[in-house]
Design an enzyme around this catalytic site. Structure first.
Site, PDB file in Angstrom:
ATOM      1  N   SER A 108      77.272  51.701  23.509  1.00  0.00           N
ATOM      2  CA  SER A 108      76.683  50.361  23.551  1.00  0.00           C
ATOM      3  C   SER A 108      75.168  50.484  23.602  1.00  0.00           C
ATOM      4  CB  SER A 108      77.183  49.645  24.797  1.00  0.00           C
ATOM      5  OG  SER A 108      76.361  48.524  25.069  1.00  0.00           O
ATOM      6  N   SER A 109      74.480  49.464  23.109  1.00  0.00           N
ATOM      7  CA  SER A 109      73.011  49.507  23.116  1.00  0.00           C
ATOM      8  C   SER A 109      72.435  49.394  24.527  1.00  0.00           C
ATOM      9  CB  SER A 109      72.446  48.388  22.235  1.00  0.00           C
ATOM     10  OG  SER A 109      72.894  47.135  22.695  1.00  0.00           O
ATOM     11  N   CYS A 110      73.274  49.040  25.519  1.00  0.00           N
ATOM     12  CA  CYS A 110      72.751  48.918  26.888  1.00  0.00           C
ATOM     13  C   CYS A 110      72.520  50.273  27.540  1.00  0.00           C
ATOM     14  CB  CYS A 110      73.656  48.057  27.748  1.00  0.00           C
ATOM     15  SG  CYS A 110      75.234  48.828  28.053  1.00  0.00           S
ATOM     16  N   TYR A 137      78.151  49.813  33.687  1.00  0.00           N
ATOM     17  CA  TYR A 137      78.744  49.977  32.348  1.00  0.00           C
ATOM     18  C   TYR A 137      77.929  50.989  31.532  1.00  0.00           C
ATOM     19  CZ  TYR A 137      80.265  48.499  27.640  1.00  0.00           C
ATOM     20  OH  TYR A 137      80.750  48.447  26.351  1.00  0.00           O
ATOM     21  N   LYS A 141      79.014  54.569  29.781  1.00  0.00           N
ATOM     22  CA  LYS A 141      78.838  54.863  28.351  1.00  0.00           C
ATOM     23  C   LYS A 141      77.966  56.099  28.140  1.00  0.00           C
ATOM     24  CE  LYS A 141      81.356  51.705  26.359  1.00  0.00           C
ATOM     25  NZ  LYS A 141      82.553  52.133  25.603  1.00  0.00           N
ATOM     26  N   HIS A 180      80.509  37.292  25.834  1.00  0.00           N
ATOM     27  CA  HIS A 180      79.121  37.514  25.414  1.00  0.00           C
ATOM     28  C   HIS A 180      78.525  36.188  24.942  1.00  0.00           C
ATOM     29  CE1 HIS A 180      80.658  41.689  25.138  1.00  0.00           C
ATOM     30  NE2 HIS A 180      79.462  41.953  25.613  1.00  0.00           N
TER      31      HIS A 180
HETATM   32  O1  GFB Z   1      75.682  38.461  25.425  1.00  0.00           O
HETATM   33  P1  GFB Z   1      75.238  38.591  26.836  1.00  0.00           P
HETATM   34  O2  GFB Z   1      76.198  38.206  27.882  1.00  0.00           O
HETATM   35  O3  GFB Z   1      74.854  40.072  27.110  1.00  0.00           O
HETATM   36  O4  GFB Z   1      73.898  37.706  27.072  1.00  0.00           O
HETATM   37  P2  GFB Z   1      73.620  41.079  27.151  1.00  0.00           P
HETATM   38  C1  GFB Z   1      72.795  37.771  26.242  1.00  0.00           C
HETATM   39  C2  GFB Z   1      71.762  36.758  26.661  1.00  0.00           C
HETATM   40  O5  GFB Z   1      72.259  35.449  26.393  1.00  0.00           O
HETATM   41  C3  GFB Z   1      71.385  36.762  28.128  1.00  0.00           C
HETATM   42  C4  GFB Z   1      72.072  34.602  27.516  1.00  0.00           C
HETATM   43  O6  GFB Z   1      69.986  36.527  28.243  1.00  0.00           O
HETATM   44  C5  GFB Z   1      72.156  35.581  28.700  1.00  0.00           C
HETATM   45  O7  GFB Z   1      71.571  35.011  29.856  1.00  0.00           O
HETATM   46  N1  GFB Z   1      73.055  33.517  27.533  1.00  0.00           N
HETATM   47  C6  GFB Z   1      72.769  32.192  27.349  1.00  0.00           C
HETATM   48  C7  GFB Z   1      74.378  33.625  27.728  1.00  0.00           C
HETATM   49  N2  GFB Z   1      73.874  31.456  27.482  1.00  0.00           N
HETATM   50  C8  GFB Z   1      74.896  32.313  27.707  1.00  0.00           C
HETATM   51  C9  GFB Z   1      76.289  32.118  27.921  1.00  0.00           C
HETATM   52  O8  GFB Z   1      76.809  31.009  27.942  1.00  0.00           O
HETATM   53  N3  GFB Z   1      77.038  33.255  28.092  1.00  0.00           N
HETATM   54  C10 GFB Z   1      76.496  34.507  28.069  1.00  0.00           C
HETATM   55  N4  GFB Z   1      77.294  35.582  28.234  1.00  0.00           N
HETATM   56  N5  GFB Z   1      75.160  34.703  27.910  1.00  0.00           N
HETATM   57  C11 GFB Z   1      75.633  42.620  27.628  1.00  0.00           C
HETATM   58  C12 GFB Z   1      75.829  43.724  28.587  1.00  0.00           C
HETATM   59  O9  GFB Z   1      74.314  42.295  27.821  1.00  0.00           O
HETATM   60  O10 GFB Z   1      75.764  42.972  26.268  1.00  0.00           O
HETATM   61  C13 GFB Z   1      76.879  44.674  28.212  1.00  0.00           C
HETATM   62  O11 GFB Z   1      75.982  43.195  29.884  1.00  0.00           O
HETATM   63  C14 GFB Z   1      76.906  45.008  26.751  1.00  0.00           C
HETATM   64  O12 GFB Z   1      76.721  45.825  28.957  1.00  0.00           O
HETATM   65  C15 GFB Z   1      76.789  43.794  25.889  1.00  0.00           C
HETATM   66  O13 GFB Z   1      75.893  45.927  26.431  1.00  0.00           O
HETATM   67  C16 GFB Z   1      76.692  44.113  24.418  1.00  0.00           C
HETATM   68  O14 GFB Z   1      73.148  41.409  25.769  1.00  0.00           O
HETATM   69  O15 GFB Z   1      72.551  40.626  28.094  1.00  0.00           O
END
Ligand code: GFB
Length: 313
Positions: A108-110, A137, A141, A180
């Protein structure tokens, strides 16, 4: 890989595993083996060993993982580190023990430091502190990458690793607490439109930048690299293009035809400020993505509407 090679896809029901399955079938591979998690719990070492001893796969796509969005990563921290380390260690070690010809580990890119220079080059791994919301996580990875690298070096195993950017596609998770951002916004905006709600709430400030790739492209890259890449160095997989969460929301609004306003809930975390993959190594190996973001969102939005109709959850 020959068309009749025995190929095991770990995680074939997930978004990426199912896309790899479809891609292999479309390309004519005929000897694919799969197990649901209730048939085979990959966290169980004895069961995993038994499976590899009996089935003896030639090739393994390790796409099984506990995954989720920022909230799930941040709150289920123990489950994310435990489940991922257990299942990936069992599969990688059993692949070595039972003579698997080649294994691909999906990361993962994280894994990159929170404040690494952008775009993220493969050599930035372990050069700084991780983003706290998904550190457990990411550590799991990173352990997977290092296991593949170590088995490559010590035992000459052909185990390779790939690091996908944020993915979306068919069989995505639309549960708002664990999903996500892209599927979450599709669902929220669709529901707001159906219920004539004047606003939609977006987590965080809307300023973080993210890169998104369709799972069908990811699967195609995985199958391509399985056939064409044997290096010890892991490979980033992405599109090389990013946008802000606000712009993502505006794009989805336009596609869904929703005219209400966006409201930003800054009590929710932003996560890392930017996560854009440097994909020059991937391009130099001869693969490039095909599905652009707008086209991909349109496709998943159509699939989402077909599945859920006009029902408000
Ligand atoms: O996709 P996401 O949950 O993951 O969130 P990450 C990306 C951004 O979108 C964050 C915003 O800045 C969230 O605050 N966001 C806005 C939201 N509205 C929403 C919403 O309704 N739901 C969600 N989920 N986000 C994850 C990692 O990071 O990405 C994992 O935690 C993994 O480890 C994955 O790498 C690909 O990109 O921040």
């Amino acid at each position: 890989m020959d068309f009749n090679s025995k190929i095991y896809i770990a995680g074939h029901r997930g978004m990426v595993g199912s896309a790899i399955h479809r891609n292999l079938v479309e390309k004519g591979f005929t000897n694919i083996i799969v197990r649901t998690s209730s048939e085979l719990d990959l966290k169980d070492q004895a069961a995993t060993r038994q499976f590899f001893a009996t089935e003896k796969p030639d090739y393994v796509f390790l796409a099984a993982a506990k995954v989720g969005g920022i909230q799930a990563n941040n709150t289920q921290r123990a489950d994310f580190i435990y489940e991922n380390i257990m299942l990936q260690s069992n599969v990688i070690h059993c692949a070595y023990k039972h003579g698997v010809k080649k294994l691909m580990f999906l990361g993962s890119s994280c894994i990159y430091p929170k404040l690494a220079p952008q775009p993220l080059k493969e050599e930035y791994l372990l050069t700084g502190e991780l983003e706290p919301t998904n550190e457990p996580y990411a550590i799991a990875k990173i352990a997977g990458i290092k296991m593949c690298e170590s088995y490559h070096r010590q035992y000459n195993c052909n185990f390779i690793s790939v690091m996908p950017t944020n993915l979306y596609g068919q069989n995505d998770n639309y549960d708002l607490t664990t999903s996500h951002v892209l599927p979450a916004l599709i669902r929220k905006i669709h529901e707001a439109k159906e219920s004539n709600s004047p606003t939609v709430t977006i987590w965080g400030t809307g300023t973080p930048l993210r890169e998104f790739m369709h799972a069908n492209d990811m699967a195609d890259a995985c199958v391509y690299l399985m056939q064409n890449y044997d290096g010890e160095k892991f490979v980033n997989i992405g599109t090389g293009v990013d946008l802000s969460i606000k712009d993502l929301a505006l794009t989805i609004k336009r596609i869904a035809g929703y005219e209400g306003d966006l409201v930003f809930d800054t009590s929710k975390p932003d996560g890392t400020p930017r996560k854009l993959m440097d994909v020059s190594y991937l391009h130099s190996l001869g693969w490039k993505h095909k599905i652009e973001l707008e086209e991909g969102i349109q496709q998943v939005y159509n699939e989402f509407k077909e599945k859920h109709g006009t029902k408000v959850f």
